[in-house]
Design a protein around this motif. Structure first.
Motif, mmCIF file in Angstrom:
data_model
loop_
_atom_site.group_PDB
_atom_site.id
_atom_site.type_symbol
_atom_site.label_atom_id
_atom_site.label_comp_id
_atom_site.label_asym_id
_atom_site.label_seq_id
_atom_site.Cartn_x
_atom_site.Cartn_y
_atom_site.Cartn_z
ATOM 1 N N ASP A 165 -0.091 -17.462 -6.289
ATOM 2 C CA ASP A 165 -0.812 -17.632 -5.029
ATOM 3 C C ASP A 165 -0.919 -16.316 -4.252
ATOM 4 O OD1 ASP A 165 1.906 -17.574 -4.457
ATOM 5 O OD2 ASP A 165 1.769 -19.040 -2.846
ATOM 6 N N LYS A 166 -0.216 -15.256 -4.669
ATOM 7 C CA LYS A 166 -0.261 -13.962 -3.994
ATOM 8 C C LYS A 166 -0.906 -12.857 -4.829
ATOM 9 C CE LYS A 166 3.783 -14.934 -1.267
ATOM 10 N NZ LYS A 166 4.172 -14.404 -0.006
ATOM 11 N N VAL A 167 -1.060 -13.048 -6.130
ATOM 12 C CA VAL A 167 -1.559 -11.984 -7.006
ATOM 13 C C VAL A 167 -2.703 -12.497 -7.872
ATOM 14 C CG1 VAL A 167 -0.976 -10.338 -8.843
ATOM 15 C CG2 VAL A 167 0.727 -10.900 -7.095
ATOM 16 N N ALA A 168 -3.791 -11.729 -7.870
ATOM 17 C CA ALA A 168 -4.929 -12.021 -8.751
ATOM 18 C C ALA A 168 -5.376 -10.712 -9.394
ATOM 19 C CB ALA A 168 -6.080 -12.644 -7.969
ATOM 20 N N CYS A 216 0.896 -11.806 2.555
ATOM 21 C CA CYS A 216 0.862 -12.812 3.613
ATOM 22 C C CYS A 216 -0.595 -13.228 3.827
ATOM 23 C CB CYS A 216 1.494 -12.291 4.901
ATOM 24 S SG CYS A 216 0.724 -10.821 5.562
ATOM 25 N N CYS A 217 -0.829 -14.226 4.640
ATOM 26 C CA CYS A 217 -2.158 -14.828 4.747
ATOM 27 C C CYS A 217 -3.229 -13.913 5.344
ATOM 28 C CB CYS A 217 -2.087 -16.139 5.517
ATOM 29 S SG CYS A 217 -1.619 -15.929 7.245
ATOM 30 N N ASN A 218 -2.852 -12.900 6.124
ATOM 31 C CA ASN A 218 -3.878 -12.074 6.763
ATOM 32 C C ASN A 218 -3.887 -10.608 6.296
ATOM 33 O OD1 ASN A 218 -1.495 -11.421 8.044
ATOM 34 N ND2 ASN A 218 -2.463 -11.098 10.026
ATOM 35 N N PHE A 219 -3.253 -10.324 5.172
ATOM 36 C CA PHE A 219 -3.227 -8.958 4.648
ATOM 37 C C PHE A 219 -3.389 -8.966 3.138
ATOM 38 C CE2 PHE A 219 -0.957 -5.325 2.829
ATOM 39 C CZ PHE A 219 -1.615 -4.283 3.455
#
Length: 154
Positions: A76-79, A122-125
């Motif tokens: 959910d943090k890395v693509a 985090c959700c905004n960075f």
């Protein structure tokens, strides 16, 4: 949503963006559009295709491009993602980066290939390092470079 016989569901989004009018220093009687197709192939894999077209009536300028992106979400943090781009521009308003030479008339194709990572701690960075290769056989150049940017939303 498009449903196939094997009960899988693909999510499809299509966007059309257009601008018409005076494009300032570029010229008037101008028109541009982008068509963006975003297809979620499964929960982790997305394919995006984008077509761009620009026509400036006062100068006769015609440009067209095609981009393709493939994104795979590892967590959910890395693509990870890749991009291939082709842009065909008129010589009259074209550019010749990296000491390339423009032909005297006609058009010129530029290409780009990019591999990168989207890291969202985090959700905004979001931080996005990438390796990119640009080339144009007709202009006689090729260059590879590394870049990184950060996106902050609020």
């Amino acid at each position: 949503s498009i449903n196939f016989n094997n009960n899988r569901s693909l999510k499809l989004n299509v966007n059309y963006i257009s601008t018409v009018g005076n494009f300032g220093a570029r010229g008037d009687s101008a028109y541009s559009h982008s068509i963006v197709i975003d297809l979620a192939l499964n929960d982790c894999l997305s394919w995006v295709v984008q077509n761009d077209y620009l026509r400036v009536g006062s100068t006769g300028e015609d440009n067209i491009g095609l981009n393709q992106y493939l994104f795979y979400e590892l967590t959910d943090k890395v693509a990870v993602g890749s991009r291939m781009e082709w842009w065909k521009g008129d010589v009259q308003t074209g550019y010749a980066p990296h000491d390339a030479v423009l032909p005297k008339k006609g058009s010129l194709s530029y290409y780009a290939a990019t591999l990168g990572v989207n890291y969202r701690p985090c959700c905004n960075f979001m931080c996005r390092p990438e390796v990119r290769h640009d080339w144009s056989p007709a202009a006689g150049y090729a260059v590879t470079y590394f870049g990184i940017d950060a996106v902050v939303t609020y």
